[in-house]
Design an enzyme around this catalytic site. Structure first.
Site, PDB file in Angstrom:
ATOM      1  N   LYS A 204      -9.178 -24.447   3.869  1.00 56.65           N
ATOM      2  CA  LYS A 204      -9.389 -22.985   3.915  1.00 56.65           C
ATOM      3  C   LYS A 204     -10.003 -22.594   5.261  1.00 56.65           C
ATOM      4  CE  LYS A 204      -7.693 -21.695   0.046  1.00 56.65           C
ATOM      5  NZ  LYS A 204      -6.473 -20.881   0.040  1.00 56.65           N
TER       6      LYS A 204
ATOM      7  N   TYR B 173     -10.292 -29.491   0.215  1.00 59.62           N
ATOM      8  CA  TYR B 173      -9.836 -28.136  -0.119  1.00 59.62           C
ATOM      9  C   TYR B 173     -10.546 -27.102   0.768  1.00 59.62           C
ATOM     10  CZ  TYR B 173     -10.021 -23.669  -2.531  1.00 59.62           C
ATOM     11  OH  TYR B 173     -10.002 -22.330  -2.807  1.00 59.62           O
TER      12      TYR B 173
ATOM     13  N   SER C  91     -11.798 -18.571   0.747  1.00 60.40           N
ATOM     14  CA  SER C  91     -12.661 -18.888  -0.387  1.00 60.40           C
ATOM     15  C   SER C  91     -14.110 -18.980   0.056  1.00 60.40           C
ATOM     16  CB  SER C  91     -12.233 -20.245  -0.959  1.00 60.40           C
ATOM     17  OG  SER C  91     -13.222 -20.751  -1.813  1.00 60.40           O
TER      18      SER C  91
END
Ligand code: UDP
Length: 310
Positions: A126, A122, A98
């Site tokens: 990643k 989050y 991302s």
């Protein structure tokens, strides 16, 4: 092709629709990516040549409230997957990363070489998985790995048969706008209009999900040629503001989107969009659908499936 899903945020009905759209039969196996015994049985039963690893949780606020769930699912799940892939000597992998790994990057557009500074659990998951895969690739040249850094995937398949079906009230802009257009939600709250952008509202690089899917097909083709490690942005290469998106949605669909301006949302960045040149060079891929296509297809999906997949 085999799809594995634990359905924690998706519905089995999607598979029927994929089969209708593609005219192909798809094997679906319910299970969890963290379960190595389960993964082993799948690899034993199917001749798998490559894996596209989408199995990640993706809600930023939820990751702040419940970080362990994110590290467990996203990091442990990825580790389990590559361990089993190693065991079965399957070494072609596409990973959903991302643009969040860039954090508050000052460079615009953002190239893949920009400094990395994710700032929520989050984003950390990643980047951690990227790091694991970079180390794995360095340790064994038989691995071919594409780290695809998605910008803002939105829209739906042109047919209106598959699209986003968020649990509860959507957090993200596009599904929120669609539900306002459908009358399910009263009005859009625009999070701030005092950013240093074209009209003060946040700017993002919105990419049609079908373009995004085609980026994965392009990556698989390149992995087949023993490319080693490839880290590529998947974005359109330009940004649109919240108000530009709202206006385009209204024009394309003829639906009104009532909105009001509210406080900035904590953790939001004013503007980011991709430098998309590397994807063009390495994958021979670029987006072909514009913001009007995105809005039209999002509305097809929403208007044809007012209750999502249920
Ligand atoms: N946004 C907004 N209202 C909403 C949801 C999002 O104004 O109800 C804005 C948000 O501040 C950002 C843009 O829309 O500028 C995209 O937000 P989204 O949550 O879709 O993606 P992300 O923040 O992950 O880029």
């Amino acid at each position: 092709m085999v799809i594995i899903d634990n359905f924690c945020n998706s519905k089995p009905e999607v598979i029927n629709r994929i089969q209708k759209i593609t005219g192909k039969t798809v094997a679906l196996i319910q299970g969890d990516v963290r379960d190595k015994v389960f993964l082993g049985t799948v690899f034993k039963q199917h001749a798998i040549k490559a894996v596209i690893h989408f199995a990640g949780l993706k809600a930023v606020a939820e990751s702040v409230a419940n970080p362990l769930r994110y590290y467990d699912n996203n990091v442990m799940g990825s580790l389990a997957l590559v361990e089993v892939m190693t065991e079965f000597n399957v070494k072609n992998l596409v990973f959903s990363s991302s643009a969040t790994v860039y954090g508050f990057s000052d460079t615009k557009p953002i190239p893949e070489t920009a400094p990395l500074s994710p700032f929520n659990p989050y984003g950390h998951t990643k980047r951690m998985v990227e790091q694991i895969l970079e180390d794995l690739s360095a340790s064994d040249s038989a691995w071919n790995i594409a780290l695809l850094r998605y910008f803002n995937p939105v829209g739906a398949h042109e047919s209106g048969m598959i699209g986003e079906d968020p649990n509860g009230i959507p957090n993200n802009l596009m599904p929120y706008v669609s539900q306002v257009a459908a009358g399910k939600l009263k009005e859009l709250s625009i999070f701030g209009n005092d950013y240093p952008t074209v009209d003060g509202t946040g700017v993002r690089d919105y990419i049609h999900v079908v373009d995004l899917a085609l980026g994965h097909v392009a990556a698989l083709n390149v992995l087949d040629k023993n490319c080693g490690l490839l880290t590529v942005n998947l974005g359109a290469g330009h940004g649109y503001s919240v108000l530009e998106l709202v206006h385009t949605f209204q024009e394309v669909t003829g639906r009104a989107i009532p909105y009001r301006i509210v406080e900035r949302r904590a953790g939001d960045i004013a503007m980011y969009f991709a430098d998309a040149t590397l994807a063009k060079q390495k994958l021979a891929w670029q987006t072909q659908r514009d913001l009007a296509d995105i809005c039209r297809d999002a509305w097809h999906w929403q208007s044809q499936n007012p209750q999502g997949y249920s």
